[in-house]
Design a protein around this motif. Sequence first.
Motif, PDB file in Angstrom:
ATOM      1  N   THR A 179      -1.013  -3.383  -4.769  1.00  0.00           N
ATOM      2  CA  THR A 179      -1.135  -4.229  -3.571  1.00  0.00           C
ATOM      3  C   THR A 179       0.489  -5.089  -3.708  1.00  0.00           C
ATOM      4  O   THR A 179       0.604  -5.333  -4.673  1.00  0.00           O
ATOM      5  N   TYR A 180       0.860  -5.432  -2.366  1.00  0.00           N
ATOM      6  CA  TYR A 180       2.193  -5.977  -2.685  1.00  0.00           C
ATOM      7  C   TYR A 180       2.013  -7.344  -1.653  1.00  0.00           C
ATOM      8  O   TYR A 180       1.640  -7.376  -0.793  1.00  0.00           O
ATOM      9  N   ASP A 181       2.622  -8.477  -2.352  1.00  0.00           N
ATOM     10  CA  ASP A 181       2.505  -9.721  -1.725  1.00  0.00           C
ATOM     11  C   ASP A 181       3.920  -9.879  -0.800  1.00  0.00           C
ATOM     12  O   ASP A 181       4.819  -9.661  -1.167  1.00  0.00           O
ATOM     13  N   LEU A 182       3.680 -10.487   0.363  1.00  0.00           N
ATOM     14  CA  LEU A 182       4.991 -10.827   1.179  1.00  0.00           C
ATOM     15  C   LEU A 182       4.842 -12.101   1.784  1.00  0.00           C
ATOM     16  O   LEU A 182       3.982 -12.485   2.407  1.00  0.00           O
ATOM     17  N   GLU A 183       5.881 -12.790   1.916  1.00  0.00           N
ATOM     18  CA  GLU A 183       6.117 -14.073   2.571  1.00  0.00           C
ATOM     19  C   GLU A 183       6.484 -13.765   3.971  1.00  0.00           C
ATOM     20  O   GLU A 183       7.557 -13.203   4.418  1.00  0.00           O
ATOM     21  N   VAL A 184       5.404 -14.148   4.897  1.00  0.00           N
ATOM     22  CA  VAL A 184       5.662 -13.779   6.351  1.00  0.00           C
ATOM     23  C   VAL A 184       6.505 -14.530   6.913  1.00  0.00           C
ATOM     24  O   VAL A 184       7.244 -13.772   7.792  1.00  0.00           O
ATOM     25  N   GLY A 307      -3.512 -19.278  10.759  1.00  0.00           N
ATOM     26  CA  GLY A 307      -3.386 -19.658   9.580  1.00  0.00           C
ATOM     27  C   GLY A 307      -3.983 -18.605   8.353  1.00  0.00           C
ATOM     28  O   GLY A 307      -3.609 -18.876   7.088  1.00  0.00           O
ATOM     29  N   SER A 308      -4.426 -17.548   8.764  1.00  0.00           N
ATOM     30  CA  SER A 308      -5.076 -16.464   8.016  1.00  0.00           C
ATOM     31  C   SER A 308      -3.869 -15.804   7.277  1.00  0.00           C
ATOM     32  O   SER A 308      -2.857 -15.331   7.917  1.00  0.00           O
ATOM     33  N   GLY A 309      -4.102 -15.249   6.121  1.00  0.00           N
ATOM     34  CA  GLY A 309      -3.175 -14.310   5.296  1.00  0.00           C
ATOM     35  C   GLY A 309      -3.596 -12.932   6.348  1.00  0.00           C
ATOM     36  O   GLY A 309      -4.668 -12.921   6.765  1.00  0.00           O
ATOM     37  N   MET A 310      -2.578 -11.976   6.093  1.00  0.00           N
ATOM     38  CA  MET A 310      -2.937 -10.749   6.732  1.00  0.00           C
ATOM     39  C   MET A 310      -2.938  -9.758   5.637  1.00  0.00           C
ATOM     40  O   MET A 310      -1.942  -9.779   4.754  1.00  0.00           O
ATOM     41  N   ARG A 311      -3.633  -8.554   5.891  1.00  0.00           N
ATOM     42  CA  ARG A 311      -3.571  -7.544   5.023  1.00  0.00           C
ATOM     43  C   ARG A 311      -3.253  -6.325   5.627  1.00  0.00           C
ATOM     44  O   ARG A 311      -3.586  -5.925   6.743  1.00  0.00           O
ATOM     45  N   VAL A 312      -2.271  -5.328   5.269  1.00  0.00           N
ATOM     46  CA  VAL A 312      -2.160  -3.982   6.127  1.00  0.00           C
ATOM     47  C   VAL A 312      -2.740  -2.977   5.122  1.00  0.00           C
ATOM     48  O   VAL A 312      -2.036  -2.667   4.048  1.00  0.00           O
ATOM     49  N   PRO A 313      -3.633  -2.531   5.380  1.00  0.00           N
ATOM     50  CA  PRO A 313      -4.672  -1.582   4.401  1.00  0.00           C
ATOM     51  C   PRO A 313      -4.030  -0.328   4.536  1.00  0.00           C
ATOM     52  O   PRO A 313      -4.144   0.574   3.869  1.00  0.00           O
ATOM     53  N   ILE A 353       0.360  -5.975   1.465  1.00  0.00           N
ATOM     54  CA  ILE A 353       0.440  -4.347   2.001  1.00  0.00           C
ATOM     55  C   ILE A 353      -0.088  -3.633   0.768  1.00  0.00           C
ATOM     56  O   ILE A 353       0.086  -3.665  -0.518  1.00  0.00           O
ATOM     57  N   GLY A 354      -0.830  -2.768   1.171  1.00  0.00           N
ATOM     58  CA  GLY A 354      -1.629  -1.742   0.275  1.00  0.00           C
ATOM     59  C   GLY A 354      -3.221  -1.953   0.452  1.00  0.00           C
ATOM     60  O   GLY A 354      -3.791  -2.573   1.009  1.00  0.00           O
ATOM     61  N   TRP A 355      -3.851  -0.924  -0.539  1.00  0.00           N
ATOM     62  CA  TRP A 355      -3.016  -0.502  -1.625  1.00  0.00           C
ATOM     63  C   TRP A 355      -2.322   0.551  -1.418  1.00  0.00           C
ATOM     64  O   TRP A 355      -2.248   1.604  -0.283  1.00  0.00           O
ATOM     65  N   ILE A 356      -1.257   0.942  -2.545  1.00  0.00           N
ATOM     66  CA  ILE A 356      -0.157   1.908  -2.540  1.00  0.00           C
ATOM     67  C   ILE A 356      -0.496   2.569  -4.047  1.00  0.00           C
ATOM     68  O   ILE A 356      -0.300   1.984  -4.956  1.00  0.00           O
ATOM     69  N   LEU A 357      -0.353   4.065  -3.864  1.00  0.00           N
ATOM     70  CA  LEU A 357      -0.230   4.939  -4.854  1.00  0.00           C
ATOM     71  C   LEU A 357       0.852   4.589  -5.727  1.00  0.00           C
ATOM     72  O   LEU A 357       2.054   4.433  -5.258  1.00  0.00           O
ATOM     73  N   MET A 363       6.226   4.805   0.359  1.00  0.00           N
ATOM     74  CA  MET A 363       5.816   3.692   0.534  1.00  0.00           C
ATOM     75  C   MET A 363       6.103   2.414  -0.337  1.00  0.00           C
ATOM     76  O   MET A 363       6.482   1.298   0.194  1.00  0.00           O
ATOM     77  N   VAL A 364       6.417   2.980  -1.733  1.00  0.00           N
ATOM     78  CA  VAL A 364       7.054   1.858  -2.711  1.00  0.00           C
ATOM     79  C   VAL A 364       8.320   1.484  -2.161  1.00  0.00           C
ATOM     80  O   VAL A 364       8.803   0.266  -2.516  1.00  0.00           O
ATOM     81  N   ALA A 365       9.107   2.407  -1.646  1.00  0.00           N
ATOM     82  CA  ALA A 365      10.419   2.105  -1.314  1.00  0.00           C
ATOM     83  C   ALA A 365      10.351   0.980  -0.041  1.00  0.00           C
ATOM     84  O   ALA A 365      11.012   0.039   0.006  1.00  0.00           O
ATOM     85  N   ILE A 366       9.573   1.169   0.889  1.00  0.00           N
ATOM     86  CA  ILE A 366       9.295   0.285   1.865  1.00  0.00           C
ATOM     87  C   ILE A 366       9.068  -1.144   1.449  1.00  0.00           C
ATOM     88  O   ILE A 366       9.548  -2.191   2.101  1.00  0.00           O
ATOM     89  N   ALA A 367       7.927  -1.179   0.621  1.00  0.00           N
ATOM     90  CA  ALA A 367       7.580  -2.298  -0.018  1.00  0.00           C
ATOM     91  C   ALA A 367       8.558  -2.920  -0.607  1.00  0.00           C
ATOM     92  O   ALA A 367       8.865  -4.311  -0.598  1.00  0.00           O
ATOM     93  N   ASP A 368       9.467  -2.288  -1.313  1.00  0.00           N
ATOM     94  CA  ASP A 368      10.754  -3.116  -1.936  1.00  0.00           C
ATOM     95  C   ASP A 368      11.676  -3.352  -1.311  1.00  0.00           C
ATOM     96  O   ASP A 368      12.388  -4.610  -1.314  1.00  0.00           O
TER      97      ASP A 368
END
Length: 385
Positions: A179-184, A307-313, A353-357, A363-368
Amino acid sequence: MSSAEIIITPVNDKKGRSAFVDLGRKFAAQTPHSVPQLKSEQMELINPDKNPFFGHAHVALFIAYSGGEAVGRISAHIDKLALELPEEQGFGPGTGMFGYFDAADEAVAQALLAHAEEALRKQRMTRVLGPISLSIWEEPGLLVKGADHPPMIMMGHHPEHYRAWIEAAGYAHEKSLFTYDLEVKHEFPPLIQRIVKSGHRNERIRIRPIDLKNWDEEVKTVLTILNDAWSSNWGFVPFTPDEIAYAGKKLKQIIHPEINMLAELDGEPVAFMMTLPDINHMLTKVKGKLLPFGWFHLLRWLKHPKGSGMRVPLMGVRKELHNSRVASQLAFMMISQIRKDAYEQFHSQRAEIGWILDDNKGMVAIADAINSKVNKEYAIFAKAL
């Protein structure tokens, strides 16, 4: 505690399922940063009359006792759809699974794993993967990195010593899920902004929010795209029509159109991105209980999770578009709009974001590319039987 003192019994009824869930809740309460979940939801997931996963699976649940005290639990299950998949995609003929793994000490852990393995052998399985609880779409993997902070919605959380116990039983690492953490609040890098702008200039592309008034059809569209987009991925098992209907019913109450997008190309839906507000934030406050006032706080929060965190599953682009420029435009356009709305409308500060295999290069490229960083790793282990 010696293995001779450990008695493992099957779960066969509602009372047993309740004890199975309560035991898991007890272990979770003892694990730092774990989040108490709603017992009713946990009960539903292991109820063969409620969870459509049981329509294509054989599931056995077990509780370990020592000195009259429950000291561990495990599932041994077989997904019949997974048996039909090519071996190179992770499952395939002869592959069973274990899940819902909790143990008071290593002796209990070894006894439970051996018991689950024997149960799978009796069903003619020759290989076991785990932990997967129960479906690959529910809570796959054992948390092996990132135990220092709470999980987001629909992600597991486990004590760090479980890994050593599983490996001591002869299991080897098979696959990692990140899973990847992102500052929104931060805009995406200039390159991504240019890709998004070029997408908006493309008259063939339309990005739109999910239509709650046409919810049932929207769910079918999203999961049809998902079944196509993920069909070559490791561990993929297609959603059945019953599971699509079930997922639609469960998700509707936490779906906000502003942060859930469909992408159309020439008028046809070809991609989607699902975003869920992190209900774990509120479950921590109400301690996983609806009574006496937890239901009121949850309902109010669900209407506007400020104020909630968000997850992109989940996200997906139809396979025919993979590795194309259009696919990149669609993905970045959706995630850019969702980031903006999550920050401006819900005041979110972070997303996951994730999980990502680990081998999903796209998807790893998008997250990066959007400057997100790995914050948790879940491992799936394998063993020949």
